[in-house]
Design a protein around this motif. Structure first.
Motif, PDB file in Angstrom:
ATOM      1  N   LYS A  42       0.740  -1.098  -0.062  1.00 11.27           N
ATOM      2  CA  LYS A  42      -0.026  -0.005   0.002  1.00 11.27           C
ATOM      3  C   LYS A  42       0.928   1.341   0.064  1.00 11.27           C
ATOM      4  CE  LYS A  42      -4.212  -1.142  -0.138  1.00 11.27           C
ATOM      5  NZ  LYS A  42      -5.137  -0.800  -1.083  1.00 11.27           N
ATOM      6  N   PHE A  43       0.371   2.140  -0.933  1.00 19.01           N
ATOM      7  CA  PHE A  43       1.140   3.621  -1.015  1.00 19.01           C
ATOM      8  C   PHE A  43       0.309   4.526  -0.015  1.00 19.01           C
ATOM      9  CE2 PHE A  43       2.608   0.983  -4.133  1.00 19.01           C
ATOM     10  CZ  PHE A  43       3.888   1.577  -4.548  1.00 19.01           C
ATOM     11  N   PHE A  44       0.957   5.298   0.620  1.00 22.35           N
ATOM     12  CA  PHE A  44       0.315   6.473   1.565  1.00 22.35           C
ATOM     13  C   PHE A  44       1.141   7.714   1.396  1.00 22.35           C
ATOM     14  CE2 PHE A  44      -0.141   2.496   3.600  1.00 22.35           C
ATOM     15  CZ  PHE A  44      -1.434   2.415   3.983  1.00 22.35           C
ATOM     16  N   ILE A  45       0.088   8.778   1.777  1.00 23.54           N
ATOM     17  CA  ILE A  45       1.090  10.196   1.705  1.00 23.54           C
ATOM     18  C   ILE A  45       1.276  10.555   3.224  1.00 23.54           C
ATOM     19  CG2 ILE A  45       0.805  12.829   1.321  1.00 23.54           C
ATOM     20  CD1 ILE A  45      -0.618  12.138  -1.263  1.00 23.54           C
ATOM     21  N   VAL A  46       2.507  11.013   3.516  1.00 21.17           N
ATOM     22  CA  VAL A  46       2.976  11.587   4.787  1.00 21.17           C
ATOM     23  C   VAL A  46       2.065  13.181   4.992  1.00 21.17           C
ATOM     24  CG1 VAL A  46       4.474  12.262   6.492  1.00 21.17           C
ATOM     25  CG2 VAL A  46       4.833  10.122   5.222  1.00 21.17           C
ATOM     26  N   GLU A  47       0.951  13.139   5.174  1.00 16.08           N
ATOM     27  CA  GLU A  47       0.329  14.345   5.186  1.00 16.08           C
ATOM     28  C   GLU A  47       0.704  15.524   5.709  1.00 16.08           C
ATOM     29  OE1 GLU A  47      -1.991  14.998   3.090  1.00 16.08           O
ATOM     30  OE2 GLU A  47      -3.055  13.061   2.657  1.00 16.08           O
ATOM     31  N   ASP A  48       1.582  15.577   6.634  1.00 14.46           N
ATOM     32  CA  ASP A  48       2.186  16.736   7.284  1.00 14.46           C
ATOM     33  C   ASP A  48       3.634  17.239   6.676  1.00 14.46           C
ATOM     34  OD1 ASP A  48       3.669  14.549   8.283  1.00 14.46           O
ATOM     35  OD2 ASP A  48       4.033  14.974  10.015  1.00 14.46           O
ATOM     36  N   THR A  49       3.795  16.765   5.464  1.00 11.56           N
ATOM     37  CA  THR A  49       5.229  17.127   4.836  1.00 11.56           C
ATOM     38  C   THR A  49       5.160  18.181   3.805  1.00 11.56           C
ATOM     39  OG1 THR A  49       5.083  15.456   3.180  1.00 11.56           O
ATOM     40  CG2 THR A  49       6.157  14.827   5.417  1.00 11.56           C
ATOM     41  N   GLU A  50       4.027  18.529   3.592  1.00  6.00           N
ATOM     42  CA  GLU A  50       3.959  19.480   2.373  1.00  6.00           C
ATOM     43  C   GLU A  50       4.346  20.960   2.771  1.00  6.00           C
ATOM     44  OE1 GLU A  50       0.165  20.878   0.947  1.00  6.00           O
ATOM     45  OE2 GLU A  50      -1.033  19.948   2.352  1.00  6.00           O
ATOM     46  N   THR A  51       4.682  21.240   4.245  1.00  5.06           N
ATOM     47  CA  THR A  51       5.212  22.363   4.660  1.00  5.06           C
ATOM     48  C   THR A  51       6.684  22.387   4.323  1.00  5.06           C
ATOM     49  OG1 THR A  51       5.421  21.370   6.910  1.00  5.06           O
ATOM     50  CG2 THR A  51       3.607  22.753   6.274  1.00  5.06           C
ATOM     51  N   ILE A  52       7.211  21.564   3.782  1.00  2.00           N
ATOM     52  CA  ILE A  52       8.686  21.572   3.590  1.00  2.00           C
ATOM     53  C   ILE A  52       9.206  22.819   2.423  1.00  2.00           C
ATOM     54  CG2 ILE A  52      10.718  20.329   2.497  1.00  2.00           C
ATOM     55  CD1 ILE A  52       9.584  17.772   3.576  1.00  2.00           C
ATOM     56  N   LYS A  53       9.834  23.655   2.911  1.00  2.00           N
ATOM     57  CA  LYS A  53       9.770  24.922   1.970  1.00  2.00           C
ATOM     58  C   LYS A  53      11.357  24.987   1.343  1.00  2.00           C
ATOM     59  CE  LYS A  53       6.298  27.639   3.868  1.00  2.00           C
ATOM     60  NZ  LYS A  53       5.792  28.925   4.793  1.00  2.00           N
ATOM     61  N   ASN A  54      12.364  24.587   2.343  1.00  2.00           N
ATOM     62  CA  ASN A  54      13.654  24.592   1.768  1.00  2.00           C
ATOM     63  C   ASN A  54      14.006  23.280   1.484  1.00  2.00           C
ATOM     64  OD1 ASN A  54      14.232  27.468   2.958  1.00  2.00           O
ATOM     65  ND2 ASN A  54      14.202  26.514   5.054  1.00  2.00           N
ATOM     66  N   ILE A  55      14.159  23.254  -0.011  1.00  2.00           N
ATOM     67  CA  ILE A  55      14.308  22.000  -0.567  1.00  2.00           C
ATOM     68  C   ILE A  55      15.799  21.611  -0.506  1.00  2.00           C
ATOM     69  CG2 ILE A  55      14.000  20.794  -2.892  1.00  2.00           C
ATOM     70  CD1 ILE A  55      11.453  21.737  -1.742  1.00  2.00           C
ATOM     71  N   PRO A  56      15.985  20.378   0.105  1.00  3.80           N
ATOM     72  CA  PRO A  56      17.551  19.957   0.234  1.00  3.80           C
ATOM     73  C   PRO A  56      18.193  19.667  -1.043  1.00  3.80           C
ATOM     74  CG  PRO A  56      16.128  18.261   0.918  1.00  3.80           C
ATOM     75  CD  PRO A  56      15.154  19.401   0.602  1.00  3.80           C
ATOM     76  N   PHE A  57      19.438  19.943  -1.173  1.00  2.00           N
ATOM     77  CA  PHE A  57      20.184  19.579  -2.201  1.00  2.00           C
ATOM     78  C   PHE A  57      21.382  18.508  -2.336  1.00  2.00           C
ATOM     79  CE2 PHE A  57      23.954  20.659  -4.998  1.00  2.00           C
ATOM     80  CZ  PHE A  57      23.167  20.760  -6.239  1.00  2.00           C
ATOM     81  N   THR A  58      22.085  18.421  -1.269  1.00  2.00           N
ATOM     82  CA  THR A  58      22.969  17.519  -1.129  1.00  2.00           C
ATOM     83  C   THR A  58      22.165  16.112  -0.537  1.00  2.00           C
ATOM     84  OG1 THR A  58      23.368  17.801   1.215  1.00  2.00           O
ATOM     85  CG2 THR A  58      24.698  19.137  -0.414  1.00  2.00           C
ATOM     86  N   TRP A  59      22.651  15.036  -0.950  1.00  2.00           N
ATOM     87  CA  TRP A  59      22.125  13.837  -0.437  1.00  2.00           C
ATOM     88  C   TRP A  59      22.140  13.466   0.880  1.00  2.00           C
ATOM     89  CZ3 TRP A  59      23.268   8.961  -3.927  1.00  2.00           C
ATOM     90  CH2 TRP A  59      22.962   8.824  -5.363  1.00  2.00           C
ATOM     91  N   LYS A  60      23.160  14.269   1.614  1.00  2.00           N
ATOM     92  CA  LYS A  60      23.124  14.084   2.994  1.00  2.00           C
ATOM     93  C   LYS A  60      21.913  14.684   3.537  1.00  2.00           C
ATOM     94  CE  LYS A  60      25.985  15.198   7.213  1.00  2.00           C
ATOM     95  NZ  LYS A  60      27.077  16.141   7.653  1.00  2.00           N
ATOM     96  N   GLU A  61      21.680  16.130   3.329  1.00  2.00           N
ATOM     97  CA  GLU A  61      20.586  16.832   3.469  1.00  2.00           C
ATOM     98  C   GLU A  61      19.161  16.218   3.051  1.00  2.00           C
ATOM     99  OE1 GLU A  61      22.626  21.307   3.142  1.00  2.00           O
ATOM    100  OE2 GLU A  61      21.451  20.225   1.309  1.00  2.00           O
ATOM    101  N   ILE A  62      19.128  15.558   2.077  1.00  2.00           N
ATOM    102  CA  ILE A  62      17.785  14.987   1.576  1.00  2.00           C
ATOM    103  C   ILE A  62      17.568  13.760   2.355  1.00  2.00           C
ATOM    104  CG2 ILE A  62      17.131  13.345  -0.307  1.00  2.00           C
ATOM    105  CD1 ILE A  62      18.583  15.020  -2.418  1.00  2.00           C
ATOM    106  N   PHE A  63      18.586  12.886   2.779  1.00  2.00           N
ATOM    107  CA  PHE A  63      18.283  11.709   3.482  1.00  2.00           C
ATOM    108  C   PHE A  63      17.997  12.235   5.096  1.00  2.00           C
ATOM    109  CE2 PHE A  63      20.179   9.748  -0.272  1.00  2.00           C
ATOM    110  CZ  PHE A  63      19.018   8.694  -0.520  1.00  2.00           C
ATOM    111  N   GLN A  64      18.534  13.277   5.531  1.00  2.00           N
ATOM    112  CA  GLN A  64      18.341  13.771   6.886  1.00  2.00           C
ATOM    113  C   GLN A  64      16.801  14.148   7.123  1.00  2.00           C
ATOM    114  OE1 GLN A  64      21.146  16.936   7.412  1.00  2.00           O
ATOM    115  NE2 GLN A  64      22.609  15.500   8.370  1.00  2.00           N
ATOM    116  N   THR A  65      16.143  14.807   5.788  1.00  2.00           N
ATOM    117  CA  THR A  65      15.090  15.225   5.767  1.00  2.00           C
ATOM    118  C   THR A  65      14.076  14.039   5.756  1.00  2.00           C
ATOM    119  OG1 THR A  65      15.731  17.360   4.632  1.00  2.00           O
ATOM    120  CG2 THR A  65      13.282  16.467   4.275  1.00  2.00           C
TER     121      THR A  65
END
Length: 356
Positions: free
Chosen positions: A32-55
């Motif tokens: 089953k696929f779900f949306i994590v509903e409380d995440t659309e507030t992410i405004k600062n899009i990470p760029f490095t892979w380290k930042e992406i996986f921390q997010t």
């Protein structure tokens, strides 16, 4: 197996579309696929892979730990290595998919490109593990397979329009030990979903196919046959030997090949031997003719032809699995003792072939 989609503000709508699309193909509760509903507030899009996986990890902290929970960030920004999707180096449950920049790829819309790579990276996470464990399972040369790791724009487009999983990757999945009940549901559902993605991207009018097909044969070092259709280039590789020689021989003969008649056709046998020598430079036409005559002498010539035709069909079926309209024209058909290729010869270009 639960797959949680994390999204930022710009990717939230496409994530909702993905949920609706994917859950059509995974109808049981096993996947089953779900949306994590409380995440659309992410405004600062990470760029490095380290930042992406921390997010991504930030959204797993307060959730019940489960072996069957996977988290995928559908991100609208770029990433430092310009990958379409990747899993974490050490954690096979975390991955990201980039949903942006698909306007740079002719004929590939953002939804199709994102959906394809979501399925591709989830497939790798489940069956091959984290990035460190699975690096050796990528194809570094274009095959049109889900596991191609290619950068050239034409190869990326070809990968999406082919949308299939090659036999070698299927064998790796079988030997991975991860083909559980849930794994099987994911595997079968993924095949159905990427088939639909392919149908969205390749819209060929089958009634017009003979007019669209621009077919060329290039027998180079690897005996590669290139099929050009519109903006698509599809590669087929036959062995450097009798498969290539017999296929070229059949392309030369509009009337096809009758095994019984060929036995009495010395000119035809010589021509087949010449083609063999052309595609296998280490052999002479004289040696090739001797091989054919030996098979005739020991009464195994018919078996030899049948086995070679079957081998050619397998190669064509593998390469053109998702292009049935092309396969129908390019495969070798059997009518009694006759083997023939029903293709408009004006569409063929090859330095090896004589005018039909």
């Amino acid at each position: 197996m639960r797959i949680h989609l994390i999204s930022d503000q710009e990717s939230h709508n496409i994530s909702k579309e993905l949920i609706l699309f994917l859950n059509q193909y995974f109808r049981s509760d096993l996947v089953k696929f779900f949306i994590v509903e409380d995440t659309e507030t992410i405004k600062n899009i990470p760029f490095t892979w380290k930042e992406i996986f921390q997010t991504i990890r930030a959204y797993t902290v307060n959730r019940p730990e489960s072996q069957n929970d996977y988290f995928l960030y559908i991100m609208s920004g770029d990433n430092e290595f310009s990958w379409f999707a990747a899993q974490d180096q050490n954690d096979s449950k975390l991955g990201f998919v980039q949903s942006s920049n698909w306007e740079l790829y002719d004929g590939i819309d953002a939804f199709s490109g994102t959906a394809y790579h979501l399925l591709a990276i989830l497939f790798r996470m489940v069956f091959f593990g984290n990035l460190n464990e699975s690096q050796h399972t990528y194809h570094l040369e274009s095959k049109g397979c889900l596991n191609d790791l290619v950068l050239v724009k034409s190869q990326v487009i070809h990968k999406l329009r082919s949308s299939y999983i090659c036999h070698a990757c299927v064998d790796k999945v079988k030997s991975s030990g991860r083909l559980t009940t849930e794994g099987l549901e994911l595997f079968n559902g993924s095949l159905k979903a990427i088939s639909e993605i392919r149908n969205r991207l390749v819209k060929v009018d089958l009634g017009q196919i003979s007019n669209l097909l621009d077919f060329s044969l290039i027998t180079g070092e690897e005996n590669e046959m290139i099929i050009c259709l519109d903006d698509d280039k599809i590669s087929i590789t036959l062995s450097r030997g009798w498969k290539s020689a017999l296929y070229l021989f059949l392309l030369e003969r509009n009337e096809g090949l009758d095994a019984k008649e060929l036995l009495a056709d010395s000119i035809g046998l010589i021509r087949l031997a010449q083609l063999y020598a052309q595609v296998k430079p280490t052999q002479t036409a004289q040696n090739a003719l001797a091989i054919l005559n030996e098979k005739i002498q020991y009464r195994v010539f018919h078996d030899f032809l049948d086995q070679t035709v079957c081998a050619i069909r397998r190669s064509l079926n593998e390469s053109l699995k998702n292009f049935p309209e092309l396969l129908d024209q390019l495969t070798i058909k059997t009518e009694g003792d006759l083997r023939l290729i029903e293709l408009d010869r004006s569409k063929i270009s090859s330095k090896h072939l004589r005018a039909a």
